[in-house]
Design a protein around this motif. Structure first.
Motif, PDB file in Angstrom:
ATOM      1  N   PHE A   1     -55.827   0.443 -84.304  1.00 54.81           N
ATOM      2  CA  PHE A   1     -55.822   1.342 -84.114  1.00 54.81           C
ATOM      3  C   PHE A   1     -56.527   2.428 -82.883  1.00 54.81           C
ATOM      4  O   PHE A   1     -56.786   3.374 -82.725  1.00 54.81           O
ATOM      5  CB  PHE A   1     -56.909   2.109 -85.148  1.00 54.81           C
ATOM      6  N   ASN A   2     -55.392   1.641 -82.337  1.00 58.98           N
ATOM      7  CA  ASN A   2     -56.262   2.478 -80.462  1.00 58.98           C
ATOM      8  C   ASN A   2     -54.763   3.363 -80.285  1.00 58.98           C
ATOM      9  O   ASN A   2     -54.190   2.770 -80.456  1.00 58.98           O
ATOM     10  CB  ASN A   2     -56.043   1.233 -79.504  1.00 58.98           C
ATOM     11  N   ALA A   3     -55.447   3.953 -79.729  1.00 57.73           N
ATOM     12  CA  ALA A   3     -54.287   5.478 -79.597  1.00 57.73           C
ATOM     13  C   ALA A   3     -52.935   4.561 -78.441  1.00 57.73           C
ATOM     14  O   ALA A   3     -52.275   5.501 -77.880  1.00 57.73           O
ATOM     15  CB  ALA A   3     -54.747   6.432 -79.489  1.00 57.73           C
ATOM     16  N   SER A   4     -53.915   4.637 -77.477  1.00 60.38           N
ATOM     17  CA  SER A   4     -53.409   4.294 -75.796  1.00 60.38           C
ATOM     18  C   SER A   4     -52.410   3.167 -76.263  1.00 60.38           C
ATOM     19  O   SER A   4     -53.246   2.224 -76.620  1.00 60.38           O
ATOM     20  CB  SER A   4     -54.649   3.240 -75.332  1.00 60.38           C
TER      21      SER A   4
ATOM     22  N   TYR B   1     -48.878   1.291 -86.656  1.00 61.95           N
ATOM     23  CA  TYR B   1     -48.852   0.722 -88.167  1.00 61.95           C
ATOM     24  C   TYR B   1     -47.797   1.404 -88.480  1.00 61.95           C
ATOM     25  O   TYR B   1     -46.506   0.830 -89.169  1.00 61.95           O
ATOM     26  CB  TYR B   1     -49.757   1.283 -89.053  1.00 61.95           C
ATOM     27  N   SER B   2     -47.175   2.685 -87.782  1.00 63.58           N
ATOM     28  CA  SER B   2     -45.829   3.456 -88.363  1.00 63.58           C
ATOM     29  C   SER B   2     -45.274   2.899 -88.112  1.00 63.58           C
ATOM     30  O   SER B   2     -44.273   2.745 -88.005  1.00 63.58           O
ATOM     31  CB  SER B   2     -46.253   5.193 -88.099  1.00 63.58           C
ATOM     32  N   ALA B   3     -45.154   2.597 -86.527  1.00 63.88           N
ATOM     33  CA  ALA B   3     -44.073   1.782 -85.811  1.00 63.88           C
ATOM     34  C   ALA B   3     -43.659   0.710 -86.228  1.00 63.88           C
ATOM     35  O   ALA B   3     -42.592   0.567 -85.581  1.00 63.88           O
ATOM     36  CB  ALA B   3     -44.821   1.690 -84.168  1.00 63.88           C
TER      37      ALA B   3
ATOM     38  N   PRO C   1     -49.970  -2.568 -78.690  1.00 66.09           N
ATOM     39  CA  PRO C   1     -51.010  -2.092 -79.875  1.00 66.09           C
ATOM     40  C   PRO C   1     -50.343  -2.842 -80.828  1.00 66.09           C
ATOM     41  O   PRO C   1     -50.826  -3.191 -82.192  1.00 66.09           O
ATOM     42  CB  PRO C   1     -51.098  -1.518 -79.845  1.00 66.09           C
ATOM     43  N   GLU C   2     -48.845  -3.097 -80.944  1.00 64.84           N
ATOM     44  CA  GLU C   2     -47.894  -3.193 -82.363  1.00 64.84           C
ATOM     45  C   GLU C   2     -48.528  -4.648 -82.727  1.00 64.84           C
ATOM     46  O   GLU C   2     -48.327  -4.942 -83.755  1.00 64.84           O
ATOM     47  CB  GLU C   2     -46.602  -3.114 -82.284  1.00 64.84           C
ATOM     48  N   ILE C   3     -48.659  -5.711 -81.441  1.00 65.19           N
ATOM     49  CA  ILE C   3     -48.919  -6.869 -81.925  1.00 65.19           C
ATOM     50  C   ILE C   3     -50.543  -7.235 -82.543  1.00 65.19           C
ATOM     51  O   ILE C   3     -51.225  -7.504 -83.743  1.00 65.19           O
ATOM     52  CB  ILE C   3     -49.108  -8.039 -80.522  1.00 65.19           C
TER      53      ILE C   3
END
Length: 273
Positions: free
Chosen positions: A31-34, A48-50, A230-232
């Motif tokens: 849930f990290n924005a970076s 999650y959207s990506a 972050p997708e991973i």
């Protein structure tokens, strides 16, 4: 009720922290924005959207779910039959060899299993792809199902099935209406275990997969070699949620079935007394 000593409490805390802190960090950073996975940039669900726009991950997830559902179902049937043979026919010739061959994949290194299956498929000219991965997963997961179902069959009261057959019930129908409802929590647990093992497998799938049959663990591993994104973390969190939901559902169903079985046994004992 015995209370835990301070030493046992500390041991439990350290043990649980060793097991679950890495998983908790992975979930938090999903849930990290970076884009930098080690720098917290605020709460966001953008990764999650990506995932829904990443066609490679979607294709890999679809292949993984198809393989897991099919291999777990077939492995459950074969594992249950193997458990029945071991428990119901305890004195047949070659039982020791048969049981050893059934349980060998439990201790066999996955590299050896994957390599041997690869050599088999190559020698018979079977093109690697979806079906080779599915067959490989059936091979190594059916022994886990056999172990789980066998433990339940050992404690099953065979006289219930024999009484039904004495009243004219065919053996196959006695199994379906008497034995299977009693052992089905173990069968369901075996299916869940086989499904989870298939979902998680990387080594054997790497040996037996082919074009168009890349599973999700293989896709994640190839992506991680280029760097953790972050997708991973997001897709790993989704996998954790799926497996945890399945385990909780299986536990609830098994618990309810056990309570129902004990209640029926008490009612039957009360009627006979």
């Amino acid at each position: 009720m015995n209370r835990l000593s301070p030493f046992n409490v500390v041991s439990l805390v350290v043990g649980f922290a060793f097991l679950y802190v890495p998983i908790l960090l992975l979930v938090v950073y999903s849930f990290n924005a970076s884009r930098l996975v080690t720098v917290w940039g605020g709460f966001s669900t953008q990764w999650y959207s990506a995932l829904w726009r990443n066609q490679q991950f979607l294709d890999a997830a679809f292949v993984t779910l198809r393989v897991a559902l099919l291999s777990a179902s077939v492995a459950t049937v074969l594992g249950t039959l193997a458990a029945l043979a071991l428990v119901r026919h305890a004195d047949f010739r070659g039982k020791l060899l048969f049981s050893g061959m059934i349980f060998a994949p439990l201790v066999m290194p996955e590299v050896i299993t994957g390599l041997s299956l690869l050599l088999l498929f190559v020698s018979i000219g079977f093109d690697r792809g979806f079906w080779t991965v599915t067959l490989a997963h059936i091979t190594f997961s059916m022994c886990f199902v056999a172990v789980v179902v066998q433990s339940r069959l050992i404690s099953f009261d065979r006289s219930l099935e024999e009484a039904a057959q004495d009243l004219g019930c065919p053996p196959w129908k006695a199994f379906l209406v008497i034995t299977l409802p009693v052992i089905w929590p173990a069968v369901a647990a075996g299916w869940m275990l086989a499904f989870t093992l298939s979902l998680d497998d990387l080594v054997i799938a790497s040996f037996t997969s082919g074009p168009g049959a890349t599973t999700l663990p293989m896709r994640i591993y190839s992506q991680v070699r280029l760097g953790v994104t972050p997708e991973i973390n997001a897709i790993s969190t989704i996998l954790i949620a799926i497996v945890a939901s399945g385990v909780i559902a299986a536990t609830i169903v098994t618990k309810r079935a056990e309570v129902r079985r004990l209640r029926d046994e008490r009612l039957a004992a009360a009627e006979n007394s």
